[in-house]
Write an enzyme that holds these catalytic residues in place. Structure first.
Site, short mmCIF file in Angstrom:
data_model
loop_
_atom_site.label_atom_id
_atom_site.label_comp_id
_atom_site.label_asym_id
_atom_site.label_seq_id
_atom_site.Cartn_x
_atom_site.Cartn_y
_atom_site.Cartn_z
N LYS A 13 25.69 -62.52 55.20
CA LYS A 13 25.29 -63.79 55.83
C LYS A 13 24.20 -64.45 55.00
O LYS A 13 23.55 -63.83 54.15
CB LYS A 13 24.80 -63.55 57.26
CG LYS A 13 23.62 -62.58 57.40
CD LYS A 13 22.24 -63.18 57.14
CE LYS A 13 21.12 -62.17 57.30
NZ LYS A 13 19.81 -62.64 56.78
N ASP A 137 19.74 -58.49 63.46
CA ASP A 137 20.87 -59.42 63.25
C ASP A 137 22.24 -58.77 63.45
O ASP A 137 23.26 -59.38 63.18
CB ASP A 137 20.78 -60.08 61.87
CG ASP A 137 20.58 -59.08 60.74
OD1 ASP A 137 20.57 -57.87 61.01
OD2 ASP A 137 20.42 -59.52 59.59
#
Length: 291
Positions: A13, A137
């Site tokens: 990401k 995350d």
């Protein structure tokens, strides 16, 4: 022993803006950030085995109990239970300590694969509840949807913020410490604008004036190369460039394909690990079975 293999990819990401709003009594920080995917991934291949094994190629990260794959495996076994043991073989491409969430992505995929292989029937929400303690995350990688992360990054407000533009991601070749980045960052409880509003309503060419990663103020003075790569991406014609997470990777977003490709090839020729992500990229979240 069955010859069945399960194969899946674990994607990285980038952070589209990152506001550090407040330091919490727990030592964590309250943040706001945009999570988007890139075409930088690790390949998982899993087989049934007599005992748990983890083999990693392409990286020298440890394969012991400190590895997030092993920690996720043990957590699943503790809270859900395993009927069989598995051998995980992971071909690592996402660099460690790069701000790309490689370890968290690996942990999330471990949970998802075990859930499928064991026919455990857990929902995404249930998986997230089991793995929250492993990484802030991880929920983003479990759900596999772009969105705005808040709290310590675990609360996701799903939104279509995957850029409709080319992303060039550049790893400078060294790790950046997340703990050090937050330690030297001054929280700002009032960033002055809505990160979600910018990502959903403002054109790409305005992002460079409205979006910022607050951790850059802590990392770039310690690692000048991070700032240099950011400047180079802008010089190459990026509409927006920033550090991802706590670094050390930097990315640029380009509206024009030939400009992005030129930038990507230039960094590649310099010997820096880099990746090119297509506009509106959506990761393949499938888990595939081969006999």
């Amino acid at each position: 022993m069955s010859n069945k293999r399960w194969i899946a990819d674990s994607y990285g990401k980038i952070n589209l803006g990152l506001h550090v709003l407040e330091k919490l009594p727990t030592g964590y920080h309250r943040i706001e950030t945009g999570f988007a995917f890139i075409e930088w991934s690790d390949r998982f291949e899993v087989r049934i085995s007599d005992e748990y094994e983890l083999t990693i190629t392409g990286s020298d990260i440890p394969t012991d109990g400190t590895n997030l794959i092993s920690r996720a495996y043990n957590a699943f076994n503790t809270y859900v239970g395993l009927k069989r043991n598995y051998h995980f073989t992971v071909s690592k491409q996402i660099p460690a300590g790069a701000g790309l969430g490689g370890g968290s992505s690996n942990a999330a995929l471990t949970f998802r694969m075990l859930n499928k292989m064991e026919d455990a029937g857990l929902s995404d929400d249930e998986i997230v509840d089991l793995c929250r303690d492993l990484g802030a995350d991880i929920p983003f990688f479990v759900y596999g949807k772009t969105g705005i992360g808040s709290g310590i990054g675990q609360d996701i407000d799903f939104a279509d913020i995957q850029p409709d533009a080319w992303i060039v991601t550049v790893f400078p070749g060294f790790e950046s410490s997340t703990a050090e980045a937050y330690r030297h960052c001054a929280p700002n409880p009032d960033p002055g604008f809505s990160l979600k509003g910018v990502l959903l309503e403002e054109p790409l060419e305005e992002w460079q004036y409205l979006l910022q990663n607050d951790l850059e103020q802590a990392v770039i003075p310690q690692h000048e190369m991070v700032g240099n790569i950011k400047d180079q991406l802008l010089d190459f014609g990026a509409d927006y460039a920033a550090m991802s997470g706590s670094g050390s990777t930097v990315f640029g977003i380009f509206d024009q394909d030939f400009v992005a490709i030129n930038a990507y090839e230039s960094f590649h020729e310099l010997g820096l690990a880099s990746k090119l992500t297509r506009p509106k990229f959506q990761p393949d979240y499938g888990i595939y079975v081969k006999e």
